[in-house]
Design a protein around this motif. Sequence first.
Motif, PDB file in Angstrom:
ATOM      1  N   GLU A 185       2.418   8.744  -1.679  1.00 37.60           N
ATOM      2  CA  GLU A 185       3.375   8.543  -2.759  1.00 37.60           C
ATOM      3  C   GLU A 185       2.668   8.030  -4.002  1.00 37.60           C
ATOM      4  O   GLU A 185       1.611   7.390  -3.917  1.00 37.60           O
ATOM      5  CB  GLU A 185       4.455   7.547  -2.340  1.00 37.60           C
ATOM      6  CG  GLU A 185       3.962   6.122  -2.202  1.00 37.60           C
ATOM      7  CD  GLU A 185       5.090   5.118  -2.001  1.00 37.60           C
ATOM      8  OE1 GLU A 185       6.180   5.314  -2.573  1.00 37.60           O
ATOM      9  OE2 GLU A 185       4.866   4.138  -1.271  1.00 37.60           O
ATOM     10  N   ARG A 186       3.247   8.296  -5.152  1.00 40.48           N
ATOM     11  CA  ARG A 186       2.735   7.693  -6.374  1.00 40.48           C
ATOM     12  C   ARG A 186       3.518   6.422  -6.662  1.00 40.48           C
ATOM     13  O   ARG A 186       4.748   6.453  -6.754  1.00 40.48           O
ATOM     14  CB  ARG A 186       2.872   8.640  -7.569  1.00 40.48           C
ATOM     15  CG  ARG A 186       2.147   8.052  -8.781  1.00 40.48           C
ATOM     16  CD  ARG A 186       2.686   8.475 -10.097  1.00 40.48           C
ATOM     17  NE  ARG A 186       1.897   7.874 -11.175  1.00 40.48           N
ATOM     18  CZ  ARG A 186       2.048   8.152 -12.451  1.00 40.48           C
ATOM     19  NH1 ARG A 186       2.958   9.027 -12.822  1.00 40.48           N
ATOM     20  NH2 ARG A 186       1.305   7.565 -13.371  1.00 40.48           N
ATOM     21  N   CYS A 205       0.852  -1.181   0.000  1.00 42.41           N
ATOM     22  CA  CYS A 205       0.000   0.000   0.000  1.00 42.41           C
ATOM     23  C   CYS A 205       0.896   1.243   0.000  1.00 42.41           C
ATOM     24  O   CYS A 205       1.950   1.261   0.645  1.00 42.41           O
ATOM     25  CB  CYS A 205      -0.971   0.017   1.173  1.00 42.41           C
ATOM     26  SG  CYS A 205      -0.249  -0.083   2.794  1.00 42.41           S
ATOM     27  N   PRO A 206       0.522   2.280  -0.737  1.00 43.60           N
ATOM     28  CA  PRO A 206       1.380   3.469  -0.849  1.00 43.60           C
ATOM     29  C   PRO A 206       1.621   4.119   0.515  1.00 43.60           C
ATOM     30  O   PRO A 206       0.773   4.050   1.416  1.00 43.60           O
ATOM     31  CB  PRO A 206       0.557   4.402  -1.758  1.00 43.60           C
ATOM     32  CG  PRO A 206      -0.387   3.507  -2.476  1.00 43.60           C
ATOM     33  CD  PRO A 206      -0.706   2.392  -1.532  1.00 43.60           C
ATOM     34  N   LYS A 207       2.785   4.749   0.651  1.00 43.54           N
ATOM     35  CA  LYS A 207       3.085   5.485   1.884  1.00 43.54           C
ATOM     36  C   LYS A 207       2.310   6.792   1.891  1.00 43.54           C
ATOM     37  O   LYS A 207       2.241   7.501   0.887  1.00 43.54           O
ATOM     38  CB  LYS A 207       4.586   5.766   1.966  1.00 43.54           C
ATOM     39  CG  LYS A 207       5.434   4.510   2.104  1.00 43.54           C
ATOM     40  CD  LYS A 207       6.913   4.832   2.070  1.00 43.54           C
ATOM     41  CE  LYS A 207       7.750   3.561   2.137  1.00 43.54           C
ATOM     42  NZ  LYS A 207       9.206   3.850   1.997  1.00 43.54           N
ATOM     43  N   ALA A 208       1.705   7.087   3.028  1.00 44.44           N
ATOM     44  CA  ALA A 208       0.926   8.321   3.175  1.00 44.44           C
ATOM     45  C   ALA A 208       1.781   9.367   3.881  1.00 44.44           C
ATOM     46  O   ALA A 208       2.440   9.072   4.874  1.00 44.44           O
ATOM     47  CB  ALA A 208      -0.339   8.041   3.971  1.00 44.44           C
ATOM     48  N   TYR A 209       1.780  10.586   3.369  1.00 41.81           N
ATOM     49  CA  TYR A 209       2.654  11.633   3.893  1.00 41.81           C
ATOM     50  C   TYR A 209       1.920  12.719   4.681  1.00 41.81           C
ATOM     51  O   TYR A 209       2.381  13.133   5.739  1.00 41.81           O
ATOM     52  CB  TYR A 209       3.418  12.300   2.734  1.00 41.81           C
ATOM     53  CG  TYR A 209       4.390  11.396   2.036  1.00 41.81           C
ATOM     54  CD1 TYR A 209       5.474  10.840   2.709  1.00 41.81           C
ATOM     55  CD2 TYR A 209       4.220  11.065   0.694  1.00 41.81           C
ATOM     56  CE1 TYR A 209       6.367  10.002   2.062  1.00 41.81           C
ATOM     57  CE2 TYR A 209       5.119  10.230   0.044  1.00 41.81           C
ATOM     58  CZ  TYR A 209       6.187   9.705   0.736  1.00 41.81           C
ATOM     59  OH  TYR A 209       7.068   8.870   0.099  1.00 41.81           O
ATOM     60  N   VAL A 210       0.817  13.200   4.160  1.00 39.30           N
ATOM     61  CA  VAL A 210       0.159  14.366   4.752  1.00 39.30           C
ATOM     62  C   VAL A 210      -1.342  14.141   4.812  1.00 39.30           C
ATOM     63  O   VAL A 210      -1.948  13.685   3.836  1.00 39.30           O
ATOM     64  CB  VAL A 210       0.431  15.645   3.918  1.00 39.30           C
ATOM     65  CG1 VAL A 210      -0.321  16.832   4.507  1.00 39.30           C
ATOM     66  CG2 VAL A 210       1.915  15.937   3.835  1.00 39.30           C
TER      67      VAL A 210
END
Length: 355
Positions: free
Chosen positions: A114-115, A93-98
């Motif tokens: 992240e894309r 699963c993509p990393k979430a930043y904000v």
Amino acid sequence: MALTDQSTRIRAGEELDAAIIDPYLKSQIPGLTGEPRISQFPGGASNLTYLLEYPEQEFVLRRPPFGHKAKSAHDMGREFRILNRLNAGFPYCPKAYVHCTDESVLGAEFYVMERVKGIILRSEMPAELNFDAGQTRTLCESFIDKLVELHKVDYQACGLGDLGKPEGYVQRQIGGWSDRYEKALTPDAPLWEPVRAWLKDKMPADHHKPGIVHNDYRFDNVILAPHNPMQIIGVLDWELTTIGDPLMDLGNTLAYWIEAGDPPPVQLMRRQPSNAPGMLTRQEFADYYAERAGIEIKSIDFYYCYGLFRLAGIVQQIYYRYYHGQTQDKRFAQFVHMNKLLEQMSLQVIAQSQL
């Protein structure tokens, strides 16, 4: 690279203002430079999804649709939290930043992740992949392996123990979807009464070890590696994720899994290349899942039938909006016919079932 999922120009009325989002992101993510190029991913009927391309890094921004204020249906914070914590146990699963809760920034909550760049399969297998049946089978098995891996994740260790209530999950799903279906009924829709009665009568106990239920696991929600398309590198769309019986999640996926031998009317509903030479049948899919999960599935009939009913509930909820003039999208005019077909498929499962 032509096969990688492409973004397009932003739809009218859904613009994202770079002059607003750029300084906000630079205040939250260290090291960002330059100006973002913003485009929009065309898919998705729920949350809006944008691509933000900086010189050194690409991000995906997700926000609720404009004009929709029902937070429970578009809970940005919940999806952000799932991505942020699940990544430790399920690195696809993509990393979430904000996660921004200040609605004065964009007019709604949103989050940025992240894309993951790669190939997303739609209704047909791309000719450019040039897969033979053996390669397609390997891809299919990899697809199932990721579902098994997700269901085995230690969600408590990931800090997601409060994501859902596993006790009584099966009963809540059958009752909940029955209630939602009744609320979305239109005069031209089938009642599903024999199927609903059968599901209630054949409901198994919650004897399977609970796990993370994706609730929308399909090929168009997974990302394939650009240089090795048999390898899955990402899984998307965690909006409906909860904790429950993994076999109910298997049933959801099987409901979307239209195989090569299904009749032409059923083929019209297909949204993924599950009919391609080399793809497993639904029974083979379930058998492979059971083998990899180390469990016994005596019959998939209840779970598959549940998946079909749940899918009909989703279809009918969309058709209800069209029927009552809440949306003008002409695609939805045919959804009542899809609903009727799903009922016929369910009745056929019941007629042949040994349960």
